[in-house]
Write a protein that holds these residues in place. Structure first.
Motif, PDB file in Angstrom:
ATOM      1  N   LEU A 134       0.850  -1.188   0.000  1.00 42.29           N
ATOM      2  CA  LEU A 134       0.000   0.000   0.000  1.00 42.29           C
ATOM      3  C   LEU A 134       0.886   1.238   0.000  1.00 42.29           C
ATOM      4  O   LEU A 134       1.719   1.413   0.893  1.00 42.29           O
ATOM      5  N   LYS A 135       0.720   2.066  -1.007  1.00 45.94           N
ATOM      6  CA  LYS A 135       1.441   3.331  -1.083  1.00 45.94           C
ATOM      7  C   LYS A 135       0.412   4.438  -1.316  1.00 45.94           C
ATOM      8  O   LYS A 135      -0.280   4.456  -2.333  1.00 45.94           O
ATOM      9  N   THR A 136       0.321   5.340  -0.342  1.00 44.62           N
ATOM     10  CA  THR A 136      -0.603   6.457  -0.445  1.00 44.62           C
ATOM     11  C   THR A 136       0.198   7.741  -0.600  1.00 44.62           C
ATOM     12  O   THR A 136       1.400   7.774  -0.327  1.00 44.62           O
ATOM     13  N   ASN A 137      -0.460   8.779  -1.027  1.00 43.96           N
ATOM     14  CA  ASN A 137       0.154  10.090  -1.174  1.00 43.96           C
ATOM     15  C   ASN A 137       1.391  10.015  -2.073  1.00 43.96           C
ATOM     16  O   ASN A 137       2.498  10.394  -1.676  1.00 43.96           O
ATOM     17  N   LEU A 138       1.188   9.508  -3.274  1.00 45.56           N
ATOM     18  CA  LEU A 138       2.277   9.428  -4.242  1.00 45.56           C
ATOM     19  C   LEU A 138       2.783  10.830  -4.567  1.00 45.56           C
ATOM     20  O   LEU A 138       2.052  11.811  -4.453  1.00 45.56           O
ATOM     21  N   ASP A 139       4.046  10.918  -4.989  1.00 49.47           N
ATOM     22  CA  ASP A 139       4.664  12.214  -5.264  1.00 49.47           C
ATOM     23  C   ASP A 139       3.923  12.979  -6.366  1.00 49.47           C
ATOM     24  O   ASP A 139       3.685  14.166  -6.259  1.00 49.47           O
ATOM     25  N   LYS A 140       3.555  12.280  -7.428  1.00 47.37           N
ATOM     26  CA  LYS A 140       2.802  12.887  -8.535  1.00 47.37           C
ATOM     27  C   LYS A 140       1.560  12.045  -8.783  1.00 47.37           C
ATOM     28  O   LYS A 140       1.495  10.874  -8.432  1.00 47.37           O
ATOM     29  N   ASP A 141       0.563  12.648  -9.444  1.00 46.81           N
ATOM     30  CA  ASP A 141      -0.676  11.934  -9.751  1.00 46.81           C
ATOM     31  C   ASP A 141      -0.440  10.912 -10.862  1.00 46.81           C
ATOM     32  O   ASP A 141       0.441  11.078 -11.703  1.00 46.81           O
ATOM     33  N   ILE A 142      -1.257   9.847 -10.820  1.00 43.31           N
ATOM     34  CA  ILE A 142      -1.222   8.817 -11.863  1.00 43.31           C
ATOM     35  C   ILE A 142      -2.600   8.723 -12.505  1.00 43.31           C
ATOM     36  O   ILE A 142      -3.576   9.257 -11.984  1.00 43.31           O
ATOM     37  N   VAL A 143      -2.662   7.997 -13.631  1.00 46.25           N
ATOM     38  CA  VAL A 143      -3.927   7.757 -14.316  1.00 46.25           C
ATOM     39  C   VAL A 143      -4.371   6.337 -13.936  1.00 46.25           C
ATOM     40  O   VAL A 143      -3.803   5.360 -14.428  1.00 46.25           O
ATOM     41  N   PRO A 144      -5.380   6.183 -13.069  1.00 42.99           N
ATOM     42  CA  PRO A 144      -5.771   4.860 -12.605  1.00 42.99           C
ATOM     43  C   PRO A 144      -6.246   3.929 -13.717  1.00 42.99           C
ATOM     44  O   PRO A 144      -5.951   2.726 -13.698  1.00 42.99           O
ATOM     45  N   ALA A 145      -6.965   4.453 -14.707  1.00 42.21           N
ATOM     46  CA  ALA A 145      -7.516   3.613 -15.772  1.00 42.21           C
ATOM     47  C   ALA A 145      -6.428   3.022 -16.661  1.00 42.21           C
ATOM     48  O   ALA A 145      -6.602   1.935 -17.222  1.00 42.21           O
ATOM     49  N   GLU A 146      -5.283   3.694 -16.784  1.00 38.78           N
ATOM     50  CA  GLU A 146      -4.216   3.226 -17.655  1.00 38.78           C
ATOM     51  C   GLU A 146      -3.094   2.516 -16.899  1.00 38.78           C
ATOM     52  O   GLU A 146      -2.141   2.053 -17.513  1.00 38.78           O
ATOM     53  N   SER A 147      -3.173   2.435 -15.577  1.00 39.59           N
ATOM     54  CA  SER A 147      -2.177   1.719 -14.777  1.00 39.59           C
ATOM     55  C   SER A 147      -2.526   0.243 -14.756  1.00 39.59           C
ATOM     56  O   SER A 147      -3.696  -0.137 -14.864  1.00 39.59           O
TER      57      SER A 147
END
Length: 165
Positions: A134-147
């Motif tokens: 579990l990794k929360t508060n990532l440094d930059k935003d990601i695109v959940p649909a494309e991960s």
């Protein structure tokens, strides 16, 4: 100071004879600094004309208590992983987790929930143990649909799609 020394001597005399919990200190100290701050320093007081013996000090010995630390819930946390940031101009960040024998699990046992700022990988039933990354508060935003998540021999590879811009 003299009054405190006399009270300390009185308490020392009562402790061995009474043997009750009330004769022992009412506030057990767990911190040595708090104990030292609450008890006066030992001083030898002599009165004019008569020599008195120093009062014996009663020392409370602090013994550490063993503590069992267990992970919260049924999950074992995955703490070691490889990270490929891919560089400034690359669209994907890859996370590589090594879990021996993971390729033998059915695909529904390995799940990953993505949000814009977190990921939650769960591996259920690998050698009778449930793993979680579990990794929360990532440094930059990601695109959940494309991960995505790929299971390979002894590896789980998580591909995190970076937000463009």
């Amino acid at each position: 100071q003299r009054v405190l020394d006399m009270l300390e001597a009185e308490r020392a005399r009562q402790a061995p004879t009474a043997g009750s919990p009330s004769s022992v200190s009412a506030f057990p100290f767990t911190d040595a600094s708090a104990q030292a701050a609450s008890q006066p320093a030992a001083k030898v007081c002599t009165s004019v004309g008569a020599a008195s013996k120093p009062t014996p000090r009663v020392e409370e010995v602090h013994k550490p208590v063993p503590v069992d630390i267990k992970p919260m819930g049924p999950w074992t946390e995955v703490t070691t992983f490889g990270l490929d940031l891919g560089g400034y101009d690359k669209p994907v960040v890859s996370v590589d987790l090594r879990l021996k024998g993971i390729e033998a699990l059915p695909s529904e046992s390995v799940t990953c929930d993505f949000t814009e700022s977190s990921l939650d990988l769960k591996v259920v039933g690998l050698d009778g143990v449930n793993y979680r990354f579990l990794k929360t508060n990532l440094d930059k935003d990601i695109v959940p649909a494309e991960s995505s998540v790929k299971v390979k021999k002894n590896h789980v590879i998580i591909s995190l799609q970076k937000v463009k811009g």
